[in-house]
Design an enzyme around this catalytic site. Structure first.
Site, mmCIF file in Angstrom:
data_model
loop_
_atom_site.group_PDB
_atom_site.id
_atom_site.type_symbol
_atom_site.label_atom_id
_atom_site.label_comp_id
_atom_site.label_asym_id
_atom_site.label_seq_id
_atom_site.Cartn_x
_atom_site.Cartn_y
_atom_site.Cartn_z
ATOM 1 N N HIS A 1 17.179 -37.557 -1.765
ATOM 2 C CA HIS A 1 16.167 -37.832 -0.752
ATOM 3 C C HIS A 1 14.795 -37.321 -1.174
ATOM 4 C CE1 HIS A 1 19.127 -39.230 2.233
ATOM 5 N NE2 HIS A 1 19.918 -38.340 1.661
ATOM 6 N N ARG B 1 5.844 -0.615 -4.247
ATOM 7 C CA ARG B 1 5.425 -1.242 -2.993
ATOM 8 C C ARG B 1 4.463 -2.397 -3.216
ATOM 9 N NH1 ARG B 1 6.578 1.925 1.488
ATOM 10 N NH2 ARG B 1 4.853 1.098 2.690
ATOM 11 N N LYS C 1 13.802 -15.950 -6.724
ATOM 12 C CA LYS C 1 13.752 -14.920 -7.761
ATOM 13 C C LYS C 1 12.928 -15.390 -8.952
ATOM 14 C CE LYS C 1 15.574 -11.745 -5.779
ATOM 15 N NZ LYS C 1 14.783 -12.292 -4.699
ATOM 16 N N LYS D 1 6.693 -4.693 -1.886
ATOM 17 C CA LYS D 1 8.095 -4.472 -1.545
ATOM 18 C C LYS D 1 8.313 -4.464 -0.043
ATOM 19 C CE LYS D 1 12.370 -3.567 -2.453
ATOM 20 N NZ LYS D 1 13.190 -4.617 -3.055
ATOM 21 N N CYS E 1 0.847 -1.202 0.000
ATOM 22 C CA CYS E 1 0.000 0.000 0.000
ATOM 23 C C CYS E 1 0.882 1.252 0.000
ATOM 24 C CB CYS E 1 -0.963 0.072 1.165
ATOM 25 S SG CYS E 1 -2.135 -1.271 1.278
ATOM 26 N N GLU F 1 17.757 -18.642 -2.900
ATOM 27 C CA GLU F 1 17.499 -17.289 -3.394
ATOM 28 C C GLU F 1 17.248 -17.282 -4.904
ATOM 29 O OE1 GLU F 1 17.219 -13.057 -3.642
ATOM 30 O OE2 GLU F 1 16.755 -14.585 -2.131
ATOM 31 N N ASN G 1 -3.193 2.375 5.363
ATOM 32 C CA ASN G 1 -2.378 1.175 5.193
ATOM 33 C C ASN G 1 -2.452 0.369 6.485
ATOM 34 O OD1 ASN G 1 -1.582 2.360 2.818
ATOM 35 N ND2 ASN G 1 0.519 2.759 3.463
ATOM 36 N N GLY G 2 -2.405 -0.965 6.365
ATOM 37 C CA GLY G 2 -2.394 -1.791 7.561
ATOM 38 C C GLY G 2 -3.656 -2.619 7.701
ATOM 39 N N GLU H 1 9.242 -15.391 -7.998
ATOM 40 C CA GLU H 1 8.691 -14.065 -7.764
ATOM 41 C C GLU H 1 8.306 -13.344 -9.047
ATOM 42 O OE1 GLU H 1 10.561 -12.057 -3.794
ATOM 43 O OE2 GLU H 1 11.958 -12.412 -5.429
ATOM 44 N N TRP I 1 -3.085 -2.588 -1.532
ATOM 45 C CA TRP I 1 -2.788 -4.016 -1.640
ATOM 46 C C TRP I 1 -3.847 -4.723 -0.803
ATOM 47 C CZ3 TRP I 1 -1.237 -8.201 1.471
ATOM 48 C CH2 TRP I 1 -0.632 -9.282 0.803
#
Length: 615
Positions: free
Chosen positions: A511, A27, A492, A610, A2, A488, A101-102, A495, A75
């Site tokens: 395994h 964001r 990526k 973000k 947001c 990582e 926001n929140g 995402e 968001w």
């Protein structure tokens, strides 16, 4: 997550707010809206979609004049992304307008109370509940807006950053913050409000950052007044001079912020160790470490708490601290740490890592650790962020603004800071020889040039991306220091390209994951010469015998893996502990090019934000 923008002053508010919303697009959001007041009329335009969709709609719906206004990118939390749930929200009377926001956790209870008093709700949001609660308090108590906001927020459970104004008294905006960042830009008899400073950088370098449980009343011609929400006590405004500039948040000729930030890594790493790594003197200077050296050296263990990419940096740090400094390390997801009743003592050191410095779960973990008496050290990028203020001490990464949602330079600069700390502690403990210490300093100083060398593989990586862009699954393997890099790399790809990918320790392939390998499965294997090289070569042979497609990340001049792999990407040789700073580069580029080839929104991937400021 947001974005809030607001303006109060002599200028036209609309262009400032729209451009500010564009700068907050990084964001992550799914809808956008704006409210303007021109002295007579309150004008609202909001829509599901992007800021560009809002602009197109505003052209048709509203006149754009007015010197006071607020804007928002949402968001979705409460209610699906649609026009009705978009912000700003009006109170029932139509007098109050608010952005938020929140998350208000007790919104349903408050909503039912307001319904019983005759209030009607048009959206599914907790925000509409809060603006009507403020209105109810204001009318019931016959008080000013600021006081009504304060009383209402004392009834709220959750997190918020809000901006609200009353169209009957449009010369003021009331803002408040708990758990979600909020900055005020101070101009010449004008004020800017934003989730971070980027929307008002071109107008002023002076900013005030609200602390948790603070509210401010911003009045045209009268300045700003800050109070504590709990007890109404006045707070003296602390004005900071911003260090970043407009060029840092522009693309600078690159197609995407993510690519720009990948290429900024040599400079970002240099800026991170600049003034700290003094190779000629064979010392590392970090005030946050030096001032608390006894805490570190007497620690029973170090607990690293982080989320996402920062958690992966923490995993690399676990290897570095234990290998070089011989201090036991545990790495915890911040989101799980606080809920499992962890054993924390006064002899523990907590290192909290966050790019934004506003990650809600990491902040909650910090507060828990402090309540148990532990020493908390923060590693973050944003000066003045919540984590930098909440921790006992810390170190900034100095990466510069990171706009792309998928972190790149945050990862490498976090590893750089953590390496510096580990080396300093190792030297203080005597767990590293003088010659090895000097060797590590030299190699770390050479890393930026070696990252530049790794970036030269960009065109080669793009060709590999063209071959594998239509894969639906991908496996990443690494050992030791490069196991977290495999995690990582997989993150990526997930995402920004939405391709399913998993990272594993190479030895764990037998395994379970080996069952997935066939001629359609690309397997990216990090196989640098230092660190279990022969073991990784054996893993590659196992993949090859099952017809898997192998992309090897290898040290320059490698021949063994080249003979087995379908493709190799070379990186320069360095110390094993520093290799993640190089091996991550081709994985970032590979993910980027695959996402671009698939026509994905690289900088703003779907559903992601973000700065994750809600739990």
């Amino acid at each position: 997550m947001c974005g809030i923008v607001g303006y109060l002053g002599p200028r036209e508010a609309y262009p400032i707010i729209i451009e500010g919303l564009r700068r907050l697009e990084y964001r992550g959001y799914d809808s956008a809206g704006i409210a303007l007041f021109d002295g007579e009329n309150l004008k609202i335009s909001k829509t599901k979609g992007k800021v560009a969709d809002l602009e197109a709609l505003a052209d048709k719906e509203i006149t754009k004049n007015g010197n006071v206004g607020i804007g928002h990118t949402r968001w979705a939390t409460h209610g699906v992304p649609n026009d009705v749930n978009s912000h700003p929200h009006l109170s029932n009377s139509g007098e109050l307008v608010m952005i938020h926001n929140g998350i208000i956790e007790n919104y349903e209870t408050l909503k039912q109370e307001l319904i019983s008093k005759g209030y009607v709700f048009h959206s599914d949001t907790d925000t509409e509940v809060l603006v009507n609660l403020i209105e109810y308090v204001k009318k019931q108590e016959n008080i000013k807006l600021g006081k009504a906001v304060q009383i209402a927020l004392n009834q709220v459970i959750g997190a918020y950053a809000i901006a609200v104004f009353d169209k009957t008294k449009p010369e003021e905006i009331v803002i408040a913050r708990l758990g979600s960042p909020l900055a005020v830009g101070i101009g010449e008899d004008e004020f800017f409000i934003a989730s971070d400073a980027s929307p008002f950088l071109e107008y002023t370098k002076n900013a005030i950052y609200l602390e948790d449980e603070e509210m401010a009343i911003i009045r045209f011609h009268k300045g700003i007044k800050i109070r504590k929400i709990k007890d109404d006590s006045l707070v003296a405004p602390y004005i900071q001079e911003l260090q970043m500039n407009l060029e840092q948040i522009e693309k600078g000729g690159f197609d995407h912020f993510m690519l720009k930030e990948i290429y900024e890594q040599p400079k970002a790493i240099t800026d991170t160790y600049r003034g700290r790594l003094l190779r000629n003197e064979a010392i590392i200077k970090m005030a946050g470490v030096e001032d608390n050296m006894k805490k570190f050296l007497n620690a029973n263990r170090i607990i690293i708490v982080a989320c996402g990419t920062s958690w992966h940096a923490g995993l690399v740090a676990e290897y570095i601290f234990e290998d070089l400094a011989r201090i036991p390390v545990e790495v915890e997801y911040a989101s799980e740490f606080r809920y499992r009743n962890p054993v924390i003592t006064e002899n523990d050191v907590i290192i909290a890592i966050s790019q934004s410095g506003e990650t809600a779960d990491t902040l909650a973990a910090i507060k828990l650790a402090k309540s148990k008496g532990a020493f908390v050290f923060g590693v973050c990028n944003v000066v003045g962020s919540s984590i930098s203020r909440e921790t006992h001490a810390g170190a900034y990464t100095h990466a510069g603004p990171e706009i792309g949602v998928a972190s790149t330079k945050a990862f490498t600069t976090q590893i750089t800071v953590l390496t510096l700390i580990a080396l300093r502690l190792a030297r203080a403990k005597g767990s590293i020889s003088s010659s090895d210490f000097r060797k590590h300093l030299l190699e770390l100083e050479l890393i930026p040039k070696k990252v530049e060398k790794a970036l030269e593989s960009n065109d080669h990586i793009k060709k590999i991306a063209e071959i594998y862009k239509d894969s639906r699954n991908c496996l990443y393997l690494g050992r030791g220091y490069n196991f977290p890099v495999a995690l990582e790399g997989a993150l990526k790809l997930k995402e920004i390209s939405y391709i399913h990918a998993e990272g594993y320790p190479a030895a764990e392939m037998k395994h379970g994951p080996i069952a997935l390998i066939d001629e359609n499965m690309p397997v990216i294997v990090i196989a640098t010469k230092k660190g279990h090289y022969e073991k990784v070569v054996s893993n590659i042979q196992e993949i090859k015998s099952r017809k898997g497609k192998i992309i090897g990340i290898v040290t320059e001049g490698d021949t063994q893996v080249r003979a087995l792999a379908d493709h190799v990407i070379e990186v320069p040789e360095t110390e094993e502990s520093l290799s993640p700073l190089l091996t991550t580069i081709p994985l970032q580029l590979l993910s980027y090019h695959i996402a671009v080839l698939l026509d994905k929104n690289v900088d703003q991937p779907r559903n992601l934000a973000k700065s994750v400021t809600v739990e």
